[in-house]
Design a protein around this motif. Sequence first.
Motif, PDB file in Angstrom:
ATOM      1  N   GLY A 166       0.809  -1.214   0.000  1.00 60.45           N
ATOM      2  CA  GLY A 166       0.000   0.000   0.000  1.00 60.45           C
ATOM      3  C   GLY A 166       0.838   1.258   0.000  1.00 60.45           C
ATOM      4  N   LYS A 167       0.277   2.309   0.577  1.00 62.30           N
ATOM      5  CA  LYS A 167       1.037   3.543   0.645  1.00 62.30           C
ATOM      6  C   LYS A 167       0.673   4.302   1.914  1.00 62.30           C
ATOM      7  N   GLU A 168       1.519   5.233   2.302  1.00 64.47           N
ATOM      8  CA  GLU A 168       1.168   6.063   3.438  1.00 64.47           C
ATOM      9  C   GLU A 168       1.524   7.512   3.152  1.00 64.47           C
ATOM     10  N   THR A 169       0.811   8.399   3.823  1.00 59.78           N
ATOM     11  CA  THR A 169       1.042   9.827   3.627  1.00 59.78           C
ATOM     12  C   THR A 169       1.733  10.377   4.861  1.00 59.78           C
ATOM     13  N   ILE A 170       2.769  11.176   4.612  1.00 56.77           N
ATOM     14  CA  ILE A 170       3.594  11.700   5.699  1.00 56.77           C
ATOM     15  C   ILE A 170       3.676  13.219   5.578  1.00 56.77           C
ATOM     16  N   LYS A 171       3.559  13.890   6.718  1.00 54.79           N
ATOM     17  CA  LYS A 171       3.816  15.336   6.746  1.00 54.79           C
ATOM     18  C   LYS A 171       5.230  15.529   7.254  1.00 54.79           C
ATOM     19  N   THR A 172       6.009  16.345   6.590  1.00 53.93           N
ATOM     20  CA  THR A 172       7.360  16.604   7.057  1.00 53.93           C
ATOM     21  C   THR A 172       7.759  18.017   6.640  1.00 53.93           C
ATOM     22  N   SER A 173       9.043  18.332   6.739  1.00 58.92           N
ATOM     23  CA  SER A 173       9.428  19.701   6.398  1.00 58.92           C
ATOM     24  C   SER A 173      10.828  19.729   5.791  1.00 58.92           C
ATOM     25  N   LEU A 174      11.131  20.821   5.143  1.00 56.65           N
ATOM     26  CA  LEU A 174      12.473  21.033   4.591  1.00 56.65           C
ATOM     27  C   LEU A 174      13.407  21.366   5.755  1.00 56.65           C
ATOM     28  N   PRO A 175      14.686  21.091   5.666  1.00 58.88           N
ATOM     29  CA  PRO A 175      15.361  20.369   4.584  1.00 58.88           C
ATOM     30  C   PRO A 175      15.005  18.883   4.588  1.00 58.88           C
ATOM     31  N   LEU A 176      14.844  18.364   3.372  1.00 53.01           N
ATOM     32  CA  LEU A 176      14.359  16.993   3.204  1.00 53.01           C
ATOM     33  C   LEU A 176      15.153  16.298   2.107  1.00 53.01           C
ATOM     34  N   VAL A 177      15.389  15.004   2.317  1.00 51.88           N
ATOM     35  CA  VAL A 177      15.960  14.153   1.270  1.00 51.88           C
ATOM     36  C   VAL A 177      14.916  13.096   0.941  1.00 51.88           C
ATOM     37  N   ILE A 178      14.691  12.845  -0.343  1.00 52.97           N
ATOM     38  CA  ILE A 178      13.807  11.715  -0.670  1.00 52.97           C
ATOM     39  C   ILE A 178      14.548  10.677  -1.507  1.00 52.97           C
ATOM     40  N   GLY A 179      14.126   9.438  -1.351  1.00 57.20           N
ATOM     41  CA  GLY A 179      14.505   8.353  -2.254  1.00 57.20           C
ATOM     42  C   GLY A 179      13.286   8.135  -3.123  1.00 57.20           C
ATOM     43  N   GLY A 180      13.330   8.615  -4.365  1.00 59.79           N
ATOM     44  CA  GLY A 180      12.127   8.652  -5.194  1.00 59.79           C
ATOM     45  C   GLY A 180      12.057   7.518  -6.195  1.00 59.79           C
ATOM     46  N   GLN A 181      10.916   7.396  -6.834  1.00 66.80           N
ATOM     47  CA  GLN A 181      10.696   6.347  -7.831  1.00 66.80           C
ATOM     48  C   GLN A 181       9.502   6.736  -8.680  1.00 66.80           C
ATOM     49  N   LYS A 182       9.129   5.845  -9.615  1.00 68.25           N
ATOM     50  CA  LYS A 182       7.961   6.081 -10.458  1.00 68.25           C
ATOM     51  C   LYS A 182       6.762   6.401  -9.584  1.00 68.25           C
ATOM     52  N   GLY A 183       5.943   7.338  -9.997  1.00 71.26           N
ATOM     53  CA  GLY A 183       4.835   7.761  -9.163  1.00 71.26           C
ATOM     54  C   GLY A 183       5.021   9.226  -8.795  1.00 71.26           C
ATOM     55  N   LEU A 184       6.309   9.624  -8.596  1.00 68.83           N
ATOM     56  CA  LEU A 184       6.609  11.049  -8.375  1.00 68.83           C
ATOM     57  C   LEU A 184       6.076  11.822  -9.569  1.00 68.83           C
ATOM     58  N   VAL A 185       6.288  11.227 -10.750  1.00 73.16           N
ATOM     59  CA  VAL A 185       5.611  11.649 -11.974  1.00 73.16           C
ATOM     60  C   VAL A 185       5.306  10.347 -12.699  1.00 73.16           C
ATOM     61  N   GLU A 186       4.493  10.422 -13.718  1.00 74.95           N
ATOM     62  CA  GLU A 186       4.176   9.217 -14.482  1.00 74.95           C
ATOM     63  C   GLU A 186       5.151   9.085 -15.635  1.00 74.95           C
ATOM     64  N   GLU A 187       5.198   7.867 -16.146  1.00 72.13           N
ATOM     65  CA  GLU A 187       6.006   7.541 -17.308  1.00 72.13           C
ATOM     66  C   GLU A 187       5.793   8.550 -18.452  1.00 72.13           C
ATOM     67  N   SER A 188       4.521   8.883 -18.679  1.00 68.56           N
ATOM     68  CA  SER A 188       4.189   9.741 -19.816  1.00 68.56           C
ATOM     69  C   SER A 188       4.642  11.187 -19.602  1.00 68.56           C
ATOM     70  N   ASP A 189       5.020  11.536 -18.349  1.00 67.05           N
ATOM     71  CA  ASP A 189       5.503  12.903 -18.081  1.00 67.05           C
ATOM     72  C   ASP A 189       6.997  13.042 -18.350  1.00 67.05           C
ATOM     73  N   LEU A 190       7.707  11.934 -18.472  1.00 72.94           N
ATOM     74  CA  LEU A 190       9.162  12.007 -18.670  1.00 72.94           C
ATOM     75  C   LEU A 190       9.449  12.776 -19.953  1.00 72.94           C
ATOM     76  N   ARG A 191      10.553  13.527 -19.920  1.00 68.64           N
ATOM     77  CA  ARG A 191      10.841  14.377 -21.068  1.00 68.64           C
ATOM     78  C   ARG A 191      12.048  13.891 -21.851  1.00 68.64           C
ATOM     79  N   ILE A 192      11.922  13.937 -23.140  1.00 65.58           N
ATOM     80  CA  ILE A 192      13.073  13.657 -23.987  1.00 65.58           C
ATOM     81  C   ILE A 192      13.639  15.025 -24.353  1.00 65.58           C
ATOM     82  N   PRO A 193      14.956  15.232 -24.173  1.00 66.56           N
ATOM     83  CA  PRO A 193      15.507  16.561 -24.452  1.00 66.56           C
ATOM     84  C   PRO A 193      15.228  16.960 -25.902  1.00 66.56           C
ATOM     85  N   ASN A 194      14.767  18.201 -26.107  1.00 70.58           N
ATOM     86  CA  ASN A 194      14.567  18.669 -27.475  1.00 70.58           C
ATOM     87  C   ASN A 194      15.797  19.449 -27.938  1.00 70.58           C
TER      88      ASN A 194
END
Lengths: 319, 246
Positions: free
Chosen positions: B160-188
């Motif tokens: 599942g997933k959980e929602t967390i409240k936190t504050s800056l300064p912050l470090v994240i270990g991110g993955q798909k879901g932060l944005v979707e596959e279709s949002d990824l950009r190919i450099p123009n």
Amino acid sequence: MVLVYTESEGGKFKKIAHEAVSYAKGVADMLGTGVTAVSINATDASELGTFGASKVLNLENDTLNNFNAEAYAGIVSEAAKAEGAQVVILTSSANSKFIAPLVAVNLNAGYVANVTELPGSASPFTVKHSVFTNKAFANTEINTDVKVIGLAKNTYGVNENPTTTEVSSFSAEISMGGNELVSVDKASDKVTIADAEIVVSAGRGMKGPENWGLIEELAETLGAATACSKPVSDMGWRPHSEHVGQTGKPVASNLYIAIGISGAIQHLAGINASKVKVVINNDPEAPFFKAADYGIVGDAFEVVPQLTEKLKAFKAQNA
Amino acid sequence: MKIAVCISHVPDTTSKINFTDGDTKFDTNGVQFVINPNDEFGLTRAMWFKEKQGATVHVLNVGGPETEPTLRKALAIGADEAIRVNTAATDGFSVAKQLANIISEGGYDLVIAGRESIDYNGGMVPGMIAKLNGANFVNTCIGLEVEGYGVTAVREIDGGKETIKTSLPLVIGGQKGLVEESDLRIPNMRGIMQARSKPLHVKEPVDANTETKAVSFEKPAPKGAVKLVDNVNDLVNLLHNEAKVI
Ligand SMILES: Cc1cc2nc3c(=O)[nH]c(=O)nc-3n(C[C@H](O)[C@H](O)[C@H](O)COP(=O)(O)OP(=O)(O)OC[C@H]3O[C@@H](n4cnc5c(N)ncnc54)[C@H](O)[C@@H]3O)c2cc1C
Ligand SMILES: Nc1ncnc2c1ncn2[C@@H]1O[C@H](COP(=O)(O)O)[C@@H](O)[C@H]1O
């Protein structure tokens, strides 16, 4: 001595906790020492004696019923210090992977994740672990006084090693850090990919989300978790949480059944750690057959319902 | 907001993995290197903060000159500046220490790293940076919103997933879901041209001890041939009697 962090949920130890204690016992035997387990709010901590823990430090605190990485990492670190641990063992669950780097920094300890076997040697302390998303293994030396190991799931197995266990309550200074849990969203009635012994996974060969009933019925019959290939989740046929592979979730189940999945290298990378792989695909040339143990060349829409029926009969017979 | 995105330079996902020098070194021959997929999701999320909230985005890497094309690609996607710490990335702790140093010097509010790199899969660098710098940390992050210093993060958990409240300064270990596959950009083309004149700073490393050392590599034992069966009865029998998994 060897300290092992044992995860529980609702007071009950998870299977990975049993596996982690079994492994810790193996490491302790190599080093000629004993195993101490640390648990948080476990109902029956003495259970860990079955797998070789001679001591269990159980910390009870109602504010810790929900996971908090800073607090949990602090407790494991304090326990390691109090016990003078040489080796600290965690698992590859999401929570273990969250706290392991924090514990490692707290203890000035070298950390190696995804460890698949007992150390190859105690001095230098060398462990084998999977790298390149299961496409290879590395043998890595840990050169610090204290060592942190993240045990890969379903590699070492659960071994009984009955030991008399002393359970003592443990207290540590608890810092919750800056994170505050707002809500947890978890289907409690479903087997998760992380915990499942069997995973039933399907790909684009299923043609559309309306056909997943077949997959769910097979999974239910087997008590399995459902998973899918990346395009299936990208197209929104299934939730992202089911996407397995190199860029999705890793699967290390006993049995992985792949239905209508071609077997692209990125998919295989995430499921290589599964023990037995079965492929159902109507194309005999599908690359997945090269990576499989058993296969049926056939139309999923015919084979899957037959398989479900057969399994239901089998379960009824063997119940 | 000042954002650092940690970019790991890894073999493309289709790469065949081989080793040389008596199985002590990864064979880079014919291997194409890319931005670590988890970092690409993070970088794209950082672009959103830049465009919608006026954040500045720097990309950081610890590695030799061979990682610069990967950093240029991140600049072409839209990062403002790149910093490369000029030393080989030998173990998770030493890499984290180099990055933690650049991050505290640079005064970054948000550090976006990946849940794990797809080469050594340590999943240790982001957590170590957070601990070394005393920042908050959210791992397996699949959703991130920042308002002033306040942060709402969604984290994937087993099942599942959980929602967390936190504050800056912050470090994240991110993955798909932060944005979707279709949002990824190919450099123009424009991005690629601009990237050429964006700053790519090379910094010398600080002293950092390594704690682990990979001494050799091996490949999984070759697999036996698949057993093909033509009916489900045989399959169920084999799974029960031979494989013993049901
Ligand atoms: C950077 C990157 C990362 C990636 N990461 C991942 C990842 O983590 N996980 C992942 O899964 N993929 C990943 N991919 C995608 C991967 O390359 C493949 O495109 C994908 O795995 C294919 O999914 P599929 O097998 O469902 O679909 P397809 O390749 O379209 O295969 C469908 C299969 O179904 C079979 N079939 C069709 N009809 C039937 C039927 N009636 N009965 C039985 N079989 C049938 C076909 O023969 C075929 O083999 C990644 C790709 C890239 C570029
Ligand atoms: N050499 C590196 N340079 C910059 N960032 C890195 C490096 N190695 C790892 N990272 C970051 O840390 C994350 C996790 O990597 P790892 O701990 O190696 O699995 C990656 O997704 C990157 O964001």
